[in-house]
Design an enzyme around this catalytic site. Structure first.
Site, PDB file in Angstrom:
ATOM      1  N   PHE A 116      39.347  32.529  49.687  1.00 47.29           N
ATOM      2  CA  PHE A 116      40.361  33.211  50.431  1.00 47.29           C
ATOM      3  C   PHE A 116      40.157  32.775  51.944  1.00 47.29           C
ATOM      4  CE2 PHE A 116      40.626  37.611  52.880  1.00 47.29           C
ATOM      5  CZ  PHE A 116      41.814  37.075  53.275  1.00 47.29           C
ATOM      6  N   ASP A 154      28.821  22.017  43.570  1.00 48.99           N
ATOM      7  CA  ASP A 154      28.096  23.329  43.781  1.00 48.99           C
ATOM      8  C   ASP A 154      27.075  23.200  44.907  1.00 48.99           C
ATOM      9  OD1 ASP A 154      26.157  25.393  43.012  1.00 48.99           O
ATOM     10  OD2 ASP A 154      27.577  25.639  41.381  1.00 48.99           O
ATOM     11  N   THR A 183      28.755  39.088  56.784  1.00 54.39           N
ATOM     12  CA  THR A 183      29.566  40.192  56.597  1.00 54.39           C
ATOM     13  C   THR A 183      28.862  41.322  57.132  1.00 54.39           C
ATOM     14  OG1 THR A 183      30.322  41.892  54.523  1.00 54.39           O
ATOM     15  CG2 THR A 183      28.137  40.506  54.245  1.00 54.39           C
ATOM     16  N   TYR A 191      25.570  42.542  46.156  1.00 49.75           N
ATOM     17  CA  TYR A 191      26.200  41.481  47.048  1.00 49.75           C
ATOM     18  C   TYR A 191      25.631  41.665  48.481  1.00 49.75           C
ATOM     19  CZ  TYR A 191      29.697  39.977  50.466  1.00 49.75           C
ATOM     20  OH  TYR A 191      30.427  39.387  51.367  1.00 49.75           O
ATOM     21  N   SER A 192      25.696  42.840  48.855  1.00 44.85           N
ATOM     22  CA  SER A 192      25.285  42.894  50.379  1.00 44.85           C
ATOM     23  C   SER A 192      23.783  42.624  50.441  1.00 44.85           C
ATOM     24  CB  SER A 192      25.595  44.371  51.002  1.00 44.85           C
ATOM     25  OG  SER A 192      25.013  45.411  50.168  1.00 44.85           O
ATOM     26  N   LEU A 240      40.914  45.173  47.346  1.00 44.34           N
ATOM     27  CA  LEU A 240      41.877  46.369  47.699  1.00 44.34           C
ATOM     28  C   LEU A 240      43.378  46.081  47.935  1.00 44.34           C
ATOM     29  CD1 LEU A 240      42.035  49.401  47.583  1.00 44.34           C
ATOM     30  CD2 LEU A 240      41.796  49.542  50.200  1.00 44.34           C
ATOM     31  N   ARG A 261      36.864  51.511  56.401  1.00 49.98           N
ATOM     32  CA  ARG A 261      36.570  50.166  56.494  1.00 49.98           C
ATOM     33  C   ARG A 261      37.125  49.483  57.810  1.00 49.98           C
ATOM     34  NH1 ARG A 261      33.495  51.063  52.921  1.00 49.98           N
ATOM     35  NH2 ARG A 261      33.039  50.321  51.013  1.00 49.98           N
ATOM     36  N   ASN A 290      40.351  54.048  52.926  1.00 53.67           N
ATOM     37  CA  ASN A 290      41.171  53.304  52.006  1.00 53.67           C
ATOM     38  C   ASN A 290      42.505  53.895  51.663  1.00 53.67           C
ATOM     39  OD1 ASN A 290      39.005  51.695  51.839  1.00 53.67           O
ATOM     40  ND2 ASN A 290      37.987  52.629  50.038  1.00 53.67           N
ATOM     41  N   ASP A 326      34.330  56.608  41.263  1.00 48.73           N
ATOM     42  CA  ASP A 326      33.887  55.980  42.336  1.00 48.73           C
ATOM     43  C   ASP A 326      33.292  54.646  41.738  1.00 48.73           C
ATOM     44  OD1 ASP A 326      33.765  55.305  44.974  1.00 48.73           O
ATOM     45  OD2 ASP A 326      32.774  57.373  45.275  1.00 48.73           O
TER      46      ASP A 326
HETATM   47  P1  NAD Z   1      35.982  34.205  48.141  1.00 46.37           P
HETATM   48  O1  NAD Z   1      35.262  34.660  46.828  1.00 46.37           O
HETATM   49  O2  NAD Z   1      37.463  34.291  48.004  1.00 46.37           O
HETATM   50  O3  NAD Z   1      36.013  32.436  48.106  1.00 46.37           O
HETATM   51  C1  NAD Z   1      34.715  32.206  47.789  1.00 46.37           C
HETATM   52  C2  NAD Z   1      34.735  30.412  47.560  1.00 46.37           C
HETATM   53  O4  NAD Z   1      33.303  29.926  47.265  1.00 46.37           O
HETATM   54  C3  NAD Z   1      35.546  30.191  46.460  1.00 46.37           C
HETATM   55  O5  NAD Z   1      36.263  29.089  46.823  1.00 46.37           O
HETATM   56  C4  NAD Z   1      34.291  29.728  45.329  1.00 46.37           C
HETATM   57  O6  NAD Z   1      34.924  28.685  44.587  1.00 46.37           O
HETATM   58  C5  NAD Z   1      33.383  29.267  46.327  1.00 46.37           C
HETATM   59  N1  NAD Z   1      31.994  29.221  45.748  1.00 46.37           N
HETATM   60  C6  NAD Z   1      31.327  30.262  44.988  1.00 46.37           C
HETATM   61  N2  NAD Z   1      30.151  29.633  44.371  1.00 46.37           N
HETATM   62  C7  NAD Z   1      30.154  28.391  44.886  1.00 46.37           C
HETATM   63  C8  NAD Z   1      28.944  27.484  44.681  1.00 46.37           C
HETATM   64  N3  NAD Z   1      27.764  27.754  44.163  1.00 46.37           N
HETATM   65  N4  NAD Z   1      29.067  26.357  45.389  1.00 46.37           N
HETATM   66  C9  NAD Z   1      30.254  25.814  46.092  1.00 46.37           C
HETATM   67  N5  NAD Z   1      31.406  26.843  46.120  1.00 46.37           N
HETATM   68  C10 NAD Z   1      31.067  28.156  45.657  1.00 46.37           C
HETATM   69  O7  NAD Z   1      35.222  34.585  49.207  1.00 46.37           O
HETATM   70  P2  NAD Z   1      35.767  35.035  50.768  1.00 46.37           P
HETATM   71  O8  NAD Z   1      36.335  36.325  50.784  1.00 46.37           O
HETATM   72  O9  NAD Z   1      36.934  33.807  51.098  1.00 46.37           O
HETATM   73  O10 NAD Z   1      34.627  35.157  51.535  1.00 46.37           O
HETATM   74  C11 NAD Z   1      34.001  33.912  52.076  1.00 46.37           C
HETATM   75  C12 NAD Z   1      32.878  34.094  52.771  1.00 46.37           C
HETATM   76  O11 NAD Z   1      32.974  35.232  53.980  1.00 46.37           O
HETATM   77  C13 NAD Z   1      31.772  34.747  51.909  1.00 46.37           C
HETATM   78  O12 NAD Z   1      30.441  34.171  52.488  1.00 46.37           O
HETATM   79  C14 NAD Z   1      31.970  36.236  52.377  1.00 46.37           C
HETATM   80  O13 NAD Z   1      30.489  36.735  52.177  1.00 46.37           O
HETATM   81  C15 NAD Z   1      32.138  36.388  53.783  1.00 46.37           C
HETATM   82  N6  NAD Z   1      33.017  37.390  54.185  1.00 46.37           N
HETATM   83  C16 NAD Z   1      33.904  37.716  53.486  1.00 46.37           C
HETATM   84  C17 NAD Z   1      34.852  38.931  53.914  1.00 46.37           C
HETATM   85  C18 NAD Z   1      35.874  39.302  53.196  1.00 46.37           C
HETATM   86  O14 NAD Z   1      36.613  40.317  53.743  1.00 46.37           O
HETATM   87  N7  NAD Z   1      36.753  38.874  52.275  1.00 46.37           N
HETATM   88  C19 NAD Z   1      34.475  39.678  55.050  1.00 46.37           C
HETATM   89  C20 NAD Z   1      33.328  39.180  55.791  1.00 46.37           C
HETATM   90  C21 NAD Z   1      32.685  37.886  55.239  1.00 46.37           C
HETATM   91  O1  DAU Z   2      33.127  44.404  54.851  1.00 42.80           O
HETATM   92  C1  DAU Z   2      33.217  43.141  54.278  1.00 42.80           C
HETATM   93  C2  DAU Z   2      33.282  42.954  52.938  1.00 42.80           C
HETATM   94  O2  DAU Z   2      34.784  43.339  52.554  1.00 42.80           O
HETATM   95  C3  DAU Z   2      32.997  41.502  52.563  1.00 42.80           C
HETATM   96  O3  DAU Z   2      31.808  41.069  52.892  1.00 42.80           O
HETATM   97  C4  DAU Z   2      33.316  41.559  50.969  1.00 42.80           C
HETATM   98  O4  DAU Z   2      33.309  39.892  50.692  1.00 42.80           O
HETATM   99  C5  DAU Z   2      34.799  41.930  50.808  1.00 42.80           C
HETATM  100  O5  DAU Z   2      35.028  41.812  49.227  1.00 42.80           O
HETATM  101  C6  DAU Z   2      35.263  43.125  51.276  1.00 42.80           C
HETATM  102  O6  DAU Z   2      34.003  44.293  50.656  1.00 42.80           O
HETATM  103  P1  DAU Z   2      34.797  45.563  50.005  1.00 42.80           P
HETATM  104  O7  DAU Z   2      33.905  46.203  49.004  1.00 42.80           O
HETATM  105  O8  DAU Z   2      34.762  46.417  51.393  1.00 42.80           O
HETATM  106  O9  DAU Z   2      36.132  45.135  49.503  1.00 42.80           O
HETATM  107  P2  DAU Z   2      37.150  45.457  48.363  1.00 42.80           P
HETATM  108  O10 DAU Z   2      38.689  45.047  48.958  1.00 42.80           O
HETATM  109  O11 DAU Z   2      36.716  45.360  46.994  1.00 42.80           O
HETATM  110  O12 DAU Z   2      37.198  47.358  48.629  1.00 42.80           O
HETATM  111  C7  DAU Z   2      37.799  47.821  49.852  1.00 42.80           C
HETATM  112  C8  DAU Z   2      37.416  49.307  49.611  1.00 42.80           C
HETATM  113  O13 DAU Z   2      38.533  49.873  48.669  1.00 42.80           O
HETATM  114  C9  DAU Z   2      36.170  49.880  49.033  1.00 42.80           C
HETATM  115  O14 DAU Z   2      35.920  51.077  49.761  1.00 42.80           O
HETATM  116  C10 DAU Z   2      36.229  50.101  47.550  1.00 42.80           C
HETATM  117  C11 DAU Z   2      37.959  50.258  47.518  1.00 42.80           C
HETATM  118  N1  DAU Z   2      38.574  50.026  46.328  1.00 42.80           N
HETATM  119  C12 DAU Z   2      38.449  48.763  45.882  1.00 42.80           C
HETATM  120  C13 DAU Z   2      39.297  48.377  45.015  1.00 42.80           C
HETATM  121  C14 DAU Z   2      39.066  46.901  44.287  1.00 42.80           C
HETATM  122  C15 DAU Z   2      39.360  50.772  45.467  1.00 42.80           C
HETATM  123  O15 DAU Z   2      39.462  52.135  46.342  1.00 42.80           O
HETATM  124  N2  DAU Z   2      39.961  50.517  44.635  1.00 42.80           N
HETATM  125  C16 DAU Z   2      40.103  49.299  44.168  1.00 42.80           C
HETATM  126  O16 DAU Z   2      40.481  49.052  42.964  1.00 42.80           O
END
Ligand code: NAD
Ligand code: DAU
Length: 352
Positions: free
Chosen positions: A10, A57, A132, A158-159, A198, A222, A257, A288
């Site tokens: 993403f 990888d 994150t 994860y965290s 979400l 969030r 949320n 939850d």
């Molecule tokens: P995502 O899950 O959408 O994408 C992760 C990508 O990494 C995918 O393309 C996957 O194929 C690749 N990947 C996974 N394992 C791998 C491996 N072993 N080797 C090579 N590639 C691999 O994640 P995202 O939401 O795009 O998040 C990207 C980064 O940003 C992450 O490090 C995440 O912790 C961080 N981040 C995400 C958010 C968020 O809201 N999505 C917020 C803050 C930080």
């Molecule tokens: O804060 C940064 C993080 O945000 C990133 O590091 C993570 O990679 C990213 O996935 C995201 O984590 P969250 O757990 O906050 O995101 P998510 O979209 O999974 O959930 C957002 C909020 O919504 C959380 O409080 C859980 C709630 N939720 C989520 C889903 C998937 C629901 O209530 N229903 C749902 O079906």
């Protein structure tokens, strides 16, 4: 050139598209193409020689060594990770492998390569680790937002894995002098967001007339940032960040949320009305998330004060663009809802 890991996910794919939209410096993109990686996100770069994609990888040291020696990037921007909290609860192993061992392997490969550089290239080299706000744990209502000095208190597998990776990056700077930068960002949203998270989950479920599963009471908070703003923050830190420093990145936009889900429903009512009635009728409270963090809030004053970065989008403008993007990209949504996606939905929601 720069090397990007996880550039088919993403944020990574948004970053690669943004980067090549703004400059001609080539990108070497290493991605394992897990369920979250999708080359369709990068389809517009198919015939673009500035983008070199390698299906690989980050735990593969030999591959990393070979690619670094061959392409000699001036910087590494490290996105690759397992990123979904709910998946980390069902299966933490993959998170330890990619987020901890993968970051360790990448740091070691980077360190080896960095030592081969001449003095000027060595000084200019950067390793930017994308992390994150979840590493800081959960905030009480009214408590001040996370600063970069907040203690690490990760609560989910994860965290905890991301916190471990942050510590490795810090140590490789402190011990070996590797020129690292770390960003800790809040929740992103925008195009190419996989519909396990979400906001995209709510959009695709609403359009399909399916329940909108809100965990617990829906009052978890969030901070939300439009993904292109995260990309611009990373570019800024890469260009001008202080070595060894961490920068919080956020949208100054705390929301519960349930309010997020209601906002999405309201936009869909306006842009794609459903004759059956308002989309909010589909909101369904479900069990939850175990260990669910109650509140995150980001104090992003350091990156503004030191580097002059602030988000360009408000939540109102960003979420409207996002909902419209999903309405305009039904083919992308259909493509990502594969058998594996349906299996995940059954695993996570059937027993809730
Ligand atoms: P995502 O899950 O959408 O994408 C992760 C990508 O990494 C995918 O393309 C996957 O194929 C690749 N990947 C996974 N394992 C791998 C491996 N072993 N080797 C090579 N590639 C691999 O994640 P995202 O939401 O795009 O998040 C990207 C980064 O940003 C992450 O490090 C995440 O912790 C961080 N981040 C995400 C958010 C968020 O809201 N999505 C917020 C803050 C930080
Ligand atoms: O804060 C940064 C993080 O945000 C990133 O590091 C993570 O990679 C990213 O996935 C995201 O984590 P969250 O757990 O906050 O995101 P998510 O979209 O999974 O959930 C957002 C909020 O919504 C959380 O409080 C859980 C709630 N939720 C989520 C889903 C998937 C629901 O209530 N229903 C749902 O079906």
């Amino acid at each position: 050139m720069i090397l990007v890991t996880g550039g088919a996910g993403f944020i990574g794919s948004n970053f690669v598209l943004d980067w090549l939209g703004q400059c001609d410096e080539p990108v070497l993109n290493i991605d394992a193409l897990t369920y979250a990686g999708n080359l369709a996100n990068l389809a517009s770069l198919q015939d673009d020689a500035r983008h070199v994609f390698v299906h690989g990888d980050i735990t593969d040291r030999a591959l990393l060594d070979r690619l670094l020696a061959e392409h000699r990037p001036r910087a590494i921007v490290h996105f690759a990770a397992e990123s979904h909290v709910d998946r980390s609860i069902h299966g933490p192993g993959a998170f330890m492998k990619t987020n901890v061992d993968g970051t360790f392997t990448l740091l070691e490969a980077a360190r080896g390569f960095w030592h081969t550089l001449g003095q000027a290239d060595k000084a200019a080299f950067r390793f930017l680790h994308v992390s994150t706000d979840e590493v800081y744990g959960s905030l009480a209502p009214g408590a001040p937002a996370f600063t970069e000095d907040h203690p690490y208190e990760p609560n989910s597998p994860y965290s905890a894995s991301k916190a471990a990776s942050d510590h490795l990056v810090r140590a490789w700077h402190h011990t070996y002098g590797l020129p690292v930068l770390t960003t800790n960002c809040s929740n992103n949203y925008g195009p190419y967001h996989f519909p396990e998270k979400l906001i995209p989950l709510m959009i695709v479920n609403a359009l399909a007339g399916k329940p909108l599963p809100v965990y617990g009471d829906g009052q978890q908070i969030r901070d939300w940032l439009y993904v292109r703003d995260h990309c611009s923050a990373i570019r800024t830190v890469l260009a001008r960040g202080r070595l060894g420093q961490t920068y919080n990145v956020g949208g100054w936009n705390e929301m519960a949320n349930l309010d997020i889900v209601r906002t999405v429903c309201g936009l869909l009512d306006e842009l794609r009305p459903d004759p059956a009635g308002p989309y909010s009728r589909l909101i369904t409270f479900v069990a939850d998330r175990p260990g669910h963090d109650r509140r995150y809030a980001i104090d992003a004053r350091r990156i503004e004060r030191e580097l002059g970065w602030r988000p360009a989008e408000t939540f109102a403008t960003g979420i409207r663009k996002t909902v419209q993007w999903y309405l305009d990209h039904a083919d992308w949504v259909a493509q990502v809802q594969s058998g594996a996606y349906r299996e995940w939905v059954a695993t996570n929601y059937a027993a809730r």
